[in-house]
Design an enzyme around this catalytic site. Sequence first.
Site, PDB file in Angstrom:
ATOM      1  CD  GLU A 154      12.407   0.529  11.957  1.00  0.00           C
ATOM      2  OE1 GLU A 154      12.507   1.671  12.565  1.00  0.00           O
ATOM      3  OE2 GLU A 154      12.827  -0.396  11.762  1.00  0.00           O
ATOM      4  CE  LYS A 209      -2.861   3.385   1.882  1.00  0.00           C
ATOM      5  NZ  LYS A 209      -1.704   4.408   1.827  1.00  0.00           N
ATOM      6  CB  CYS A 223      12.308   8.380  10.958  1.00  0.00           C
ATOM      7  SG  CYS A 223      11.203   8.030   9.879  1.00  0.00           S
ATOM      8  CD  GLU A 259       8.638  11.907  14.383  1.00  0.00           C
ATOM      9  OE1 GLU A 259       7.635  11.339  14.307  1.00  0.00           O
ATOM     10  OE2 GLU A 259       9.545  11.451  13.724  1.00  0.00           O
TER      11      GLU A 259
HETATM   12  C1  UN1 Z   1      13.993   7.757   7.457  1.00  0.00           C
HETATM   13  O1  UN1 Z   1      13.872   8.923   8.200  1.00  0.00           O
HETATM   14  O2  UN1 Z   1      12.628   7.503   7.592  1.00  0.00           O
HETATM   15  O3  UN1 Z   1      19.575   7.290   7.558  1.00  0.00           O
HETATM   16  C2  UN1 Z   1      14.578   7.313   6.772  1.00  0.00           C
HETATM   17  C3  UN1 Z   1      18.902   8.157   6.787  1.00  0.00           C
HETATM   18  C4  UN1 Z   1      18.226   7.444   5.427  1.00  0.00           C
HETATM   19  C5  UN1 Z   1      16.823   6.918   5.713  1.00  0.00           C
HETATM   20  C6  UN1 Z   1      16.193   7.722   6.580  1.00  0.00           C
HETATM   21  N1  UN1 Z   1      19.169   6.719   4.909  1.00  0.00           N
HETATM   22  O4  UN1 Z   1      18.767   9.239   6.939  1.00  0.00           O
END
Ligand code: UN1
Length: 509
Positions: free
Chosen positions: A261, A187, A295, A397
């Site tokens: 995640e 999805k 993230c 966040e």
């Molecule tokens: C994310 O922020 O969801 O390490 C992934 C990093 C990238 C991946 C981020 N290679 O910032």
Amino acid sequence: MAKAKEAKIRKTAVKTYHNYIGGEWVKSASGEWFNNLNPADTTDIVGRFPVSNEEDVNRAVEAAKSAATKWRRTPAPKRAELLFTLGEILRENKEDFTRQMTREMGKVLKEAGGDVQEAIDCTYYTAGEGRRLHGFTTPAEMPNKFAMCVRQPVGICGLITPFNFPMAIPSWKLIPALVCGNTVVIKSGEDVPLSTINLVKACEKAGIPKGVVNIVNGFGEAGASLVGHKDVRLISFTGSTDTGRIIAEQCARDNKIVSLEMGGKNAIIVMDDADIDNAVEGSLWGAFGTSGQRCTASSRLVVHKKIYKKFCDKLVEKVKQLRVGNGLDPKTEVGPVINEAAMEKILGYIHIGKNQDKATLACGGNRLTKGDYAKGYFIEPTVFTNVKPGMRIEQEEIFGPVTSVVPFATLDEAIDIVNGVKYGLSSAIYTQDVNNAFHAMQELYTGICYVNSATIGAEVHLPFGGTKGTGNGHREAGTQVLDIFSEWKALYIDYSGKLQKAQIDAVEI
Ligand code: UN1
């Protein structure tokens, strides 16, 4: 006449995309569509995509089921050969996919190129597992008996992906799922369906058999149907902590495997012995790369009070120079944020920082609205200083181009600040002192930790994921991801020709 002409232009200009189910590109069951807008210019419609519902998901899962046995029985090195071909196709199309990604997601061209590259790296690296997928042997406790362990696929996997890494994150899930012998239904993130479709089209071109990879596009209804489907054995989700919790609850009720995640509130510690210019460069990249929509973004800079003023002055000076604009312009350094709701949320946090937390707004803080900016979702790169642990902007966040600089006096105090949030994805320390570096590496309770580098930039052959509210103990990427997409099977072979009872029969020595 003019009207008819205009209608024609619109019809040809907006491209229509479909779901991919059982090897066919098909409309949604409802026949409804949604427009995918360029966040840098919302008058630019990237394409129209199907709004999928439960019926579409049922069809996709059915297709994945039909393809499952043959794919599972295809030797892993042969599955991997198709994945190597996929890697080649991604590489050949890197430039196109990059431009299309910038247009639908907003991140600047260089970063979109990095995103496609991450998918390429993941594909080559994980395809290599086709000739490893190591199990192990171990001695059995009875004579003339052999014991070993192998990995087996889990079955049908539902992959639910976010907007911020439109090709890299789907690849992190898809490629290991396939090499392990699973069939999948993806999805796509509703803000970035095109990049995921590009990945799936590349799978089709690589010769991955019909039904092995399926994609449904759309919103929450499609995602919820996938999570709730009785034949889906595993859900792999990247996205918000709130949605992840709902998914985890549903999966617990249905006894599904779930890998999550979710959020982060990552921090960089800058010691008084650090190379300040290097730390400023790293902070700038970590906080404002991808407009802070990672993230792993460096949304807190925890800076030793001896160098606090100097660091803040240098940082703010650089932040003010960042060029905000359309990511398709090669001069742009910071693109838009993904959509209106995200923009409102980020502006809401800036308001909280100023009025509730009463931190000092050192620069930025506004939506950009002049000229072409008015067509998109642009926010000035924003720095708050004099931020104290516990303030909302320090704890929650934000997922936008906003960072907070927090002063500290001792390394242990800094470590407590970094660890004092509900998330645990990424952390970093800038120091020239090896003792500080190793102490921080030991004490920072995050899944990823950097020394003399920002909190972003993970590589695909190392495990990716976090502690506490960031995840549920799984790791993507590396070889560790294989533990998500395969289950262990213990095999015992007794060649003694008689009944031997483990734990009971005495063995003569
Ligand atoms: C994310 O922020 O969801 O390490 C992934 C990093 C990238 C991946 C981020 N290679 O910032």
